[in-house]
Design an enzyme around this catalytic site. Structure first.
Site, short mmCIF file in Angstrom:
data_model
loop_
_atom_site.label_atom_id
_atom_site.label_comp_id
_atom_site.label_asym_id
_atom_site.label_seq_id
_atom_site.Cartn_x
_atom_site.Cartn_y
_atom_site.Cartn_z
N TRP A 42 34.19 81.52 9.06
CA TRP A 42 33.95 82.91 9.49
C TRP A 42 32.74 82.98 10.43
O TRP A 42 32.71 83.78 11.37
CB TRP A 42 33.70 83.80 8.27
CG TRP A 42 33.49 85.24 8.61
CD1 TRP A 42 34.46 86.20 8.77
CD2 TRP A 42 32.24 85.90 8.87
NE1 TRP A 42 33.89 87.41 9.09
CE2 TRP A 42 32.53 87.25 9.16
CE3 TRP A 42 30.92 85.49 8.87
CZ2 TRP A 42 31.55 88.19 9.44
CZ3 TRP A 42 29.93 86.41 9.16
CH2 TRP A 42 30.25 87.75 9.44
N HIS A 43 31.75 82.12 10.17
CA HIS A 43 30.52 82.20 10.96
C HIS A 43 30.67 81.68 12.39
O HIS A 43 29.85 82.02 13.26
CB HIS A 43 29.38 81.45 10.26
CG HIS A 43 28.74 82.27 9.18
ND1 HIS A 43 29.22 82.31 7.90
CD2 HIS A 43 27.68 83.11 9.20
CE1 HIS A 43 28.48 83.12 7.17
NE2 HIS A 43 27.54 83.62 7.93
N GLY A 44 31.67 80.86 12.64
CA GLY A 44 31.83 80.38 14.01
C GLY A 44 32.91 79.34 14.13
O GLY A 44 33.27 78.68 13.15
#
Lengths: 583, 469
Positions: B316-318
């Site tokens: 989700w973060h990248g």
């Protein structure tokens, strides 16, 4: 009753604030018109400055000004419209881009719409040059390209202000209605009566502060300190009726450049940070407060070693320079490359030496070029270090070398030239008149004397004056009257402007010199044109040594000598531009 | 538009506040909806279409789930696929292509797309709504404007917190704006702005100077300095943004849940994730972990579920491998702590030195994690970590800069302030009732607002440099 009184009082305060913010709608301040007639000053720029105080400190926050570029030689009647709502006391007229030793005439200087007329020609004074009065005209012989003309009597005038009744009444009524409604609304908060006054005051201050930056929008087109045009207004729907999809970004650029108190806030930030830190930097420049020294950021980049590619880079330098040599040999041109050493070598123990790696890329390139090419490489580092012990060879608040630094560069360039062309006369330092000044010459044609790096760090001239603590050596040449300078106009069609020079000096050698250089050559051309009859100098920053541009110039001008003059940071210019044309 | 710009603070915010606070309650939602759309469309108007489509898909999805209860699972899956397809296309597609090319030595061209700002946040908010309706935790919203307001409400649109629909649905229908909320909201906004501008950006400047260099060219001390600076940057940037969002929400009468609770004082990674980005971890807990069976499906499956959740958290973060590895890194320690039963350990050993050791363990783990998070490649992260732990062969002659280059006096002061602000020393300052303390705090807040403003205003200074040296 008390509550109503409070509400009225707060409303009145708000109304006063709104009236103050909208004063430009109901107070029409007409500009002060300054008129004057000028003759014989083609291509020069005239700037009129009105000072609120009767003294010679034309500080930016006290001064209102307007400028005009003169196109023709004929008699020119110019009207400067200067808007100010304050009383002005003193007038100064600054001429720049003048031809030294070429007489100009100024007459009929008058102020209109004020009470005062300037009617005492004998009250004028200039900073350098000769001033005579003939037939009520000021006849001026400037020594330099810049000249300041001061009127020494107080002018004591104020622009006429017209009170516009109708808009005032509309704003007054609307703001009163709005203010009272707002106060009424705030008073109606169910819990406000239980809240502390501390929070009420806090919120009021916060909301007032939120509106301050939009109360006044700077309408100027350009920023002198930022050296650029300010972002212009681009509407949501353009003239053709199309929607501007970049409106958000355009608006941000416009507002970021123009909000109220922008300059003051930036100055405050720089002053605050530089007073806490010995060293303050932004992405463009670095300020070392201990030594009152500024540098551009790229000095760091310069010192960062590029070990992996450096050998390859050196090989490319030599390859390109050899190809350039071949190009010059084919045209019987003698090539010289004058490399200016980096500033950090002259300011040890300062911000410029924050790096541990003191290795100088410039030294390496010079050494490699000397070993692997036959081109004359002039790199006067040792000599400049010696000279620097006596007087600075670099400005502390600007990235350029001083006149002294440039003279050392010129002297050693000439030593090389004289080996090939022994008859070339050398301009001896002793033949020049010397004087000292703490200002940076690069900007004498502007109102800024503090050096370009001050602008990069965000210090206005008001604050940067404290940095000017060093006296720099300047030269005046008695023979400057014989030197003719014009903007080169060549048939090959290369675009030229006032940063390029074509010099003619009758006592120089017959050989033709062409110089391709960046702004460092501005100080160099104080000396070098006195050695040659014809000198053509191109300012290269935007042209990147592109032989597609210079090739036709060389074919047309047919120089005997070509001098390339760069600072070590710009040596990479030697890598790319010759590729296409020489390979 | 970003909160930390002159345009937002001094043009958008005063206009919106003026409109909102002087108009009737009935107009509050329409005003917020319109200004939220303007806020989102400000920088890149074309991506508004994606957000509007997301609103439409979820509005219809929830209505159909409500109406066709027999097929509600199918409709939910279709709606989730619809939501995730935008996210995958804009955020992960090029990452997938890159890996496909690497594995199969193929030569697929990457897509020329830019990720719409805030897509990860509003997609998760939209998913929260449709899953809540599926689970009958709330009713489908019949008013598309209210659903649109929930998804695109500007305070939390770009950087969270991820507000769950069941937490806010009642507030969308009815909420009260009063002096207390406005006052609290303004103060919270200033605190968030100061965290972002004065601390996070300053720490970011230190971290950037270090992380831009080859790890072989600076000392172990510099490497640790960079890692700590980046840890502070990340925390104050993200929590500052959340504070601003919570503050703005309060001004408009909303109550958003807290997103950060001093994560750097945690004694375990499990505790860290109860304190860090709470809205994301609770989202994964409520909508992924519980959906997978949570901890009621046996020990091994619980650990599997935790692993999946943290793998997804990383993704989700990248869209890069370092984020995946970062997620696995955290997930591994969560699983380890679960296996070792860290709760019992904490109850059993209460001595101070044990607590200190626990803190040190936790700091070490999350700092290593942040180095992976910050690095452009895993190779860089590896070299950087080797440098931090003295395992990289360094030659002092290769060091480029001295320490004063990396950190100046203001940065040292900010570093110290960052340490103190990371622990709950000033937790309750906004609820203090003592009038002198209140006066001092209010004056201090105004000063912070002023300092933040001059810092933002100075960032607009952009002199033209026509020379290169």
């Amino acid at each position: 009753m008390v509550k109503i009184k409070k509400r009225v009082l707060l409303t009145s305060l708000l109304v006063l604030l709104i009236l103050f913010a909208t004063k430009s709608f109901w107070l029409e301040i007409k500009p002060i018109n300054v008129e004057l007639e000028i003759e014989n000053a083609q291509n020069s720029t005239v700037e009129v400055l009105l000072n609120k105080k009767y003294d010679n400190n034309f500080l930016p926050y006290r001064v209102k000004k307007a400028s005009w570029k003169i196109q023709e030689n004929n008699l020119h009647n110019i009207v400067f419209k200067i808007s100010t709502n304050k009383k002005v006391q003193k007038i100064r007229i600054v001429f720049s881009d003048l031809k030294p030793q070429k007489q100009i005439m100024v007459s009929n200087i008058r102020l209109r719409l004020g009470k005062c007329l300037i009617n005492r020609e004998d009250a004028f004074k200039i900073d350098s040059g000769e001033l005579n009065i003939q037939n009520n005209k000021l006849v001026i012989l400037p020594y330099n390209s810049t000249l300041t003309l001061d009127y020494n009597l107080p002018i004591n005038t104020r622009a006429p202000i017209k009170f516009l009744f109708e808009p005032f009444v509309i704003i007054l009524i609307l703001s009163s209605l709005f203010g009272y409604k707002l106060m009424d609304y705030i008073a109606d908060f169910s819990s406000i009566k239980h809240e502390s006054r501390i929070d009420i005051i806090f919120l009021c201050i916060f909301f007032i502060v939120l509106f301050i930056p939009i109360l006044h929008i700077n309408q100027k087109d350009k920023s002198l300190t930022e050296n650029r045009l300010l972002a212009s207004w681009k509407p949501l729907i353009n003239k053709n009726g199309y929607l501007n999809y970049n409106f958000g970004k355009d608006f941000e650029s416009w507002f970021n450049d123009r909000f109220n108190f922008r300059t003051e806030i930036i100055n405050l930030n720089t002053l605050f940070r530089s007073s806490v830190n010995n060293i303050y930097s932004n992405d463009k420049a670095v300020l070392d407060n201990r030594y009152k020294l500024l540098s551009t950021q790229n000095f760091y980049g310069l010192q960062r070693p590029k070990n992996c590619n450096f050998d390859k880079e050196l090989f490319s330098y030599a390859k390109n320079v050899n190809q350039l040599q071949k190009y010059c040999d084919e045209r019987n041109i003698k090539l010289y490359i004058l490399i200016v050493p980096r500033k950090s070598d002259f300011f040890e123990h300062t911000v410029l030496n924050l790096t541990k790696n003191k290795e100088d890329k410039g030294d390496k390139v010079v050494e490699y070029l000397r070993q692997n090419t036959k081109v004359s490489i002039i790199y006067p580092k040792k000599e400049m270090l010696e000279a620097n012990k006596i007087t600075p060879v670099y400005f502390k608040t600007d990235h350029h070398w001083t006149k002294k630094g440039a003279y050392v560069g010129y002297y050693h360039l000439m030593q090389s030239i004289k080996k090939d062309f022994p008859d070339t006369p050398l301009l001896e330092e002793d033949s020049l008149e010397k004087y000292y000044d703490n200002r940076v010459s690069e900007h004498w044609n502007r109102t800024l004397h503090h050096g370009q790096t001050c602008d990069l760090i965000g210090l206005s001239s008001k604050y940067s004056k404290r940095l000017l603590d060093t006296q720099y050596l300047y030269y005046k040449n008695k023979n400057s009257i014989k030197l003719k300078r014009e903007i080169p106009k060549l048939k090959c069609g290369i675009k030229t402007d006032n940063r390029d020079d074509l010099f003619y000096y009758p006592e120089g050698t017959n050989k033709k010199l062409m110089i391709i250089a960046n702004s460092f050559a501005r100080n160099l051309v104080e000396f070098i044109p006195y050695s040659f009859k014809h000198t053509l100098r191109f300012y290269d920053n935007d042209r990147h040594l592109d032989l597609n541009l210079y090739g036709p110039v060389i074919e047309e001008y047919k120089p005997d000598l070509l001098v390339i003059n760069y600072h070590t940071a710009l040596l990479t210019y030697l890598l790319e531009p010759f590729k296409n044309i020489l390979e | 538009m970003l909160f930390s710009t002159m345009t937002f603070i001094y043009v958008f915010l005063p206009i919106v506040l003026l409109l909102y606070l002087v108009t009737k309650k009935e107009l509050h939602n329409p005003i917020l909806l319109v200004v939220s759309i303007i806020f989102y469309a400000w920088g890149e108007p074309k991506y508004l279409a994606i957000m509007l489509l997301t609103i439409l898909i979820n509005f219809l999805g929830a209505i159909f789930i409500d109406k066709y209860q027999k097929h509600k699972k199918l409709i939910l899956i279709a709606t989730i696929i619809g939501n995730l397809s935008f996210l995958i296309y804009f955020k992960y597609f090029n990452f997938l292509i890159e890996n496909y090319n690497n594995i199969f030595h193929a030569n697929l061209e990457p897509l020329n797309v830019i990720m719409p700002i805030g897509i990860s946040f509003y997609t998760f908010q939209a998913l929260s709504y449709v899953i809540d309706v599926y689970r009958n935790e709330c009713k489908a919203q019949k008013d598309i404007y209210k659903l649109a307001l929930y998804i695109c409400l500007f305070p939390q649109l770009i950087a969270g917190p991820i507000v769950k629909y069941h937490d806010i649905s009642d507030q969308i229908d009815s909420r009260e704006v009063n002096f207390q909320k406005v006052s609290y909201g303004v103060k919270r906004f200033i605190i968030g702005l100061s965290k972002k501008i004065l601390i996070a950006n300053t720490m970011g400047a230190i971290a950037d100077k270090i992380f831009i260099q080859d790890p072989h060219t600076f000392s172990h001390f510099t490497a640790w300095l960079g890692a700590f600076a980046y840890s502070f940057q990340l925390y104050f940037d993200f929590s500052g943004y959340s504070d601003m969002a919570i503050g703005l929400g309060a001004i408009f009468g909303f109550k958003f849940l807290e997103n950060f609770n001093y994560p750097y004082i945690s004694k375990s990674i499990t505790e860290f994730w109860r304190r860090w980005h709470i809205s994301l971890s609770t989202w994964f807990k409520q909508y992924v972990y519980i959906s997978l069976g949570g901890n009621r499906v046996g020990r091994l499956k619980t650990l599997r579920n935790l692993g999946i959740v943290f793998l997804l958290t990383g993704i989700w973060h990248g869209a890069a491998w370092n984020f995946v590895v970062w997620g696995i890194w955290h997930g591994s320690f969560i699983i380890l702590e679960k296996v070792l039963n860290i709760k019992d350990f904490e109850l059993k050993y209460t001595k101070l030195w044990v607590k200190i050791l626990q803190h040190l363990y936790c700091i070490l783990i999350f700092i290593i994690g942040w180095v992976m998070f910050r690095s452009d490649t895993m190779k860089y992260a590896w070299d950087y970590l080797m440098n931090m732990f003295g395992l990289l062969h360094l030659k002092p002659d290769d060091f480029v800069y001295t320490i004063p280059y990396y950190i100046d006096r203001i940065e040292i002061m900010t570093f110290i302030v960052a340490i103190f602000c990371s622990i709950p020393l000033f937790k309750n300052i906004l609820t203090i009732e003592n009038k002198y303390a209140k006066l001092f705090i209010n004056m201090w807040l105004l000063l912070l607002f002023f300092l933040s403003t001059i810092t933002i205003a100075s960032s607009t200074y952009n002199p033209f440099i026509y020379f290169r040296f």
